[in-house]
Design a protein around this motif. Sequence first.
Motif, PDB file in Angstrom:
ATOM      1  N   VAL A  61       0.858  -1.177   0.000  1.00  0.00           N
ATOM      2  CA  VAL A  61       0.000   0.000   0.000  1.00  0.00           C
ATOM      3  C   VAL A  61       0.896   1.230   0.000  1.00  0.00           C
ATOM      4  N   GLN A  62       0.623   2.150  -0.902  1.00  0.00           N
ATOM      5  CA  GLN A  62       1.395   3.394  -0.976  1.00  0.00           C
ATOM      6  C   GLN A  62       0.509   4.567  -0.571  1.00  0.00           C
ATOM      7  N   PRO A  63       0.518   4.943   0.703  1.00  0.00           N
ATOM      8  CA  PRO A  63      -0.279   6.106   1.114  1.00  0.00           C
ATOM      9  C   PRO A  63       0.325   7.397   0.558  1.00  0.00           C
ATOM     10  N   GLY A  64      -0.563   8.333   0.258  1.00  0.00           N
ATOM     11  CA  GLY A  64      -0.128   9.656  -0.163  1.00  0.00           C
ATOM     12  C   GLY A  64      -0.136  10.614   1.006  1.00  0.00           C
ATOM     13  N   LEU A  65      -0.876  11.716   0.869  1.00  0.00           N
ATOM     14  CA  LEU A  65      -0.960  12.708   1.940  1.00  0.00           C
ATOM     15  C   LEU A  65      -2.017  12.257   2.951  1.00  0.00           C
ATOM     16  N   ILE A  66      -1.563  11.576   3.993  1.00  0.00           N
ATOM     17  CA  ILE A  66      -2.447  11.050   5.018  1.00  0.00           C
ATOM     18  C   ILE A  66      -2.254  11.881   6.288  1.00  0.00           C
ATOM     19  N   LEU A  67      -3.338  12.330   6.861  1.00  0.00           N
ATOM     20  CA  LEU A  67      -3.263  13.222   8.017  1.00  0.00           C
ATOM     21  C   LEU A  67      -2.969  12.413   9.279  1.00  0.00           C
ATOM     22  N   THR A  68      -1.711  12.438   9.703  1.00  0.00           N
ATOM     23  CA  THR A  68      -1.259  11.743  10.901  1.00  0.00           C
ATOM     24  C   THR A  68      -0.303  12.656  11.660  1.00  0.00           C
ATOM     25  N   GLU A  69       0.184  12.175  12.780  1.00  0.00           N
ATOM     26  CA  GLU A  69       1.157  12.966  13.539  1.00  0.00           C
ATOM     27  C   GLU A  69       2.440  13.171  12.741  1.00  0.00           C
ATOM     28  N   MET A  70       2.791  12.200  11.888  1.00  0.00           N
ATOM     29  CA  MET A  70       4.013  12.321  11.099  1.00  0.00           C
ATOM     30  C   MET A  70       3.912  13.470  10.095  1.00  0.00           C
ATOM     31  N   THR A  71       2.710  13.661   9.526  1.00  0.00           N
ATOM     32  CA  THR A  71       2.546  14.698   8.505  1.00  0.00           C
ATOM     33  C   THR A  71       2.088  16.034   9.084  1.00  0.00           C
ATOM     34  N   ALA A  72       1.719  16.046  10.350  1.00  0.00           N
ATOM     35  CA  ALA A  72       1.186  17.263  10.962  1.00  0.00           C
ATOM     36  C   ALA A  72       2.092  18.490  10.808  1.00  0.00           C
ATOM     37  N   PRO A  73       3.436  18.342  10.926  1.00  0.00           N
ATOM     38  CA  PRO A  73       4.279  19.538  10.770  1.00  0.00           C
ATOM     39  C   PRO A  73       4.178  20.197   9.400  1.00  0.00           C
ATOM     40  N   SER A  74       3.727  19.453   8.396  1.00  0.00           N
ATOM     41  CA  SER A  74       3.624  20.006   7.037  1.00  0.00           C
ATOM     42  C   SER A  74       2.190  20.313   6.641  1.00  0.00           C
ATOM     43  N   LYS A  75       1.275  20.278   7.602  1.00  0.00           N
ATOM     44  CA  LYS A  75      -0.141  20.415   7.266  1.00  0.00           C
ATOM     45  C   LYS A  75      -0.448  21.740   6.577  1.00  0.00           C
ATOM     46  N   GLU A  76       0.066  22.820   7.092  1.00  0.00           N
ATOM     47  CA  GLU A  76      -0.245  24.127   6.513  1.00  0.00           C
ATOM     48  C   GLU A  76       0.225  24.211   5.061  1.00  0.00           C
ATOM     49  N   LYS A  77       1.419  23.701   4.805  1.00  0.00           N
ATOM     50  CA  LYS A  77       1.959  23.710   3.441  1.00  0.00           C
ATOM     51  C   LYS A  77       1.048  22.937   2.499  1.00  0.00           C
ATOM     52  N   TYR A  78       0.669  21.723   2.900  1.00  0.00           N
ATOM     53  CA  TYR A  78      -0.104  20.876   1.998  1.00  0.00           C
ATOM     54  C   TYR A  78      -1.580  21.248   1.950  1.00  0.00           C
ATOM     55  N   ASP A  79      -2.078  21.905   2.984  1.00  0.00           N
ATOM     56  CA  ASP A  79      -3.434  22.450   2.896  1.00  0.00           C
ATOM     57  C   ASP A  79      -3.557  23.357   1.680  1.00  0.00           C
ATOM     58  N   GLY A  80      -2.579  24.219   1.524  1.00  0.00           N
ATOM     59  CA  GLY A  80      -2.596  25.150   0.399  1.00  0.00           C
ATOM     60  C   GLY A  80      -2.441  24.445  -0.931  1.00  0.00           C
ATOM     61  N   LEU A  81      -1.561  23.432  -0.992  1.00  0.00           N
ATOM     62  CA  LEU A  81      -1.337  22.717  -2.236  1.00  0.00           C
ATOM     63  C   LEU A  81      -2.555  21.883  -2.637  1.00  0.00           C
ATOM     64  N   ILE A  82      -3.208  21.287  -1.658  1.00  0.00           N
ATOM     65  CA  ILE A  82      -4.425  20.524  -1.950  1.00  0.00           C
ATOM     66  C   ILE A  82      -5.507  21.459  -2.489  1.00  0.00           C
ATOM     67  N   GLU A  83      -5.610  22.640  -1.894  1.00  0.00           N
ATOM     68  CA  GLU A  83      -6.591  23.618  -2.350  1.00  0.00           C
ATOM     69  C   GLU A  83      -6.333  24.032  -3.800  1.00  0.00           C
ATOM     70  N   LYS A  84      -5.072  23.995  -4.202  1.00  0.00           N
ATOM     71  CA  LYS A  84      -4.705  24.382  -5.559  1.00  0.00           C
ATOM     72  C   LYS A  84      -4.764  23.208  -6.543  1.00  0.00           C
ATOM     73  N   GLY A  85      -5.181  22.035  -6.052  1.00  0.00           N
ATOM     74  CA  GLY A  85      -5.367  20.912  -6.966  1.00  0.00           C
ATOM     75  C   GLY A  85      -4.278  19.867  -6.957  1.00  0.00           C
ATOM     76  N   MET A  86      -3.453  19.817  -5.927  1.00  0.00           N
ATOM     77  CA  MET A  86      -2.371  18.828  -5.876  1.00  0.00           C
ATOM     78  C   MET A  86      -2.908  17.400  -5.953  1.00  0.00           C
ATOM     79  N   THR A  87      -4.058  17.162  -5.323  1.00  0.00           N
ATOM     80  CA  THR A  87      -4.702  15.853  -5.382  1.00  0.00           C
ATOM     81  C   THR A  87      -6.010  15.984  -6.154  1.00  0.00           C
ATOM     82  N   ALA A  88      -6.363  14.932  -6.891  1.00  0.00           N
ATOM     83  CA  ALA A  88      -7.622  14.959  -7.640  1.00  0.00           C
ATOM     84  C   ALA A  88      -8.817  14.975  -6.703  1.00  0.00           C
ATOM     85  N   THR A  89      -8.715  14.219  -5.611  1.00  0.00           N
ATOM     86  CA  THR A  89      -9.722  14.275  -4.554  1.00  0.00           C
ATOM     87  C   THR A  89      -9.302  15.389  -3.606  1.00  0.00           C
ATOM     88  N   PRO A  90     -10.077  16.463  -3.488  1.00  0.00           N
ATOM     89  CA  PRO A  90      -9.587  17.679  -2.827  1.00  0.00           C
ATOM     90  C   PRO A  90      -9.658  17.631  -1.307  1.00  0.00           C
TER      91      PRO A  90
END
Length: 257
Positions: free
Chosen positions: A189-218
Motif C-alpha cells: 500500500v502506498q499512502p499519499g498525503l495522510i493526516l497523521t502525527e508524522m505529517t502534521a508539521p507540514s499540514k499548513e503547506k499541503y493544505d494550500g497545495l491541496i486547495e490548488k489541486g495537488m490531489t484529484a480528490t480535494p
Amino acid sequence: MQRTAIVTGASRGIGRATALALALAQEGFDIAAVAWRDTERFEAVLADVEKIGRRCQAFDCDIGDIASHANLLNAVNRSFGEVHCLVNNAGVSVLQRGDLLDVGEESYDRCFNVNTRGTFFLTQAVARRMAAAPQTGELHRSIVFVTSSNAVAATIERGEYCMSKIASHMAARLYALRLAGLGIGVYEVQPGLILTEMTAPSKEKYDGLIEKGMTATPRWGMPEDVARVIRTMAAGLLPYTVAQEVRVDGGLLISRF
C-alpha cells in the motif's frame, strides 16, 4: 476460525486505524499490536479492539532491533498461536527536513534501520514461520507492506526517507515472488498525503497545495482510507494479485496535463 494479525506501529495513525473497527478487528482478527515506547496509547487501542469482541495484546518492541524479533514472535505465539497476517506499518521520518547536501548519518541510519532493515528481517522471520506451518487452505495468510508515495515521487527535503521507502517497495516485490507459491499473499500500500502525527508539521503547506489541486480528490487522506485497503488484502479478496502496489493518494501520483 481464529485469525491473528501483527500490526507494527499500531499505537497511532495508520497502524491504529488498521487494528480497529474499519479494518482487521472488524474483519475478525485478534490483534498483536506492536509499537515502541508508546505504552500510554496502548490502553485505548486495546479497549477499542475489545469493544469489537476481538482480543488484543500490546507488545513494546523496536523493530529496528533485529535481535528482538524472535522474542516478539515467540510472545505472540504464546498469546495467540499462529500468525495469519503481518502489517508492516511501523516507520519513521527524517529527523529534520532540509537540504540533501546536509543529510546526516543519524537520520539516514534511523530511516533505514526501521523502515527498511527492521521491516525486511521481521518479514523474513514471520514468513519462515508461515512457511513452516501446515496449510489448511481455509485461512488466507498475508503480509502487507505500508510504504509511501515517496517510493515513487522524490522529495529532496527528506531524501533518506524516500530511499528507505523505495527499498521497502522492492522488498515487497521480492517477498511476494518468494511466497506466492506457498499461498501467502504479499501486498503493498502506498499512502499519499495522510493526516497523521508524522505529517502534521507540514499540514499548513499541503493544505494550500491541496486547495490548488495537488490531489484529484480535494482533501487530505485519513488513516481509515488506508486501513480499508489493508483490510481487503488481509481478507483474501485479492487472490490473484501479487505485489502490485495500491496507491491510496487521492490521485496524487497520476500524471496530468
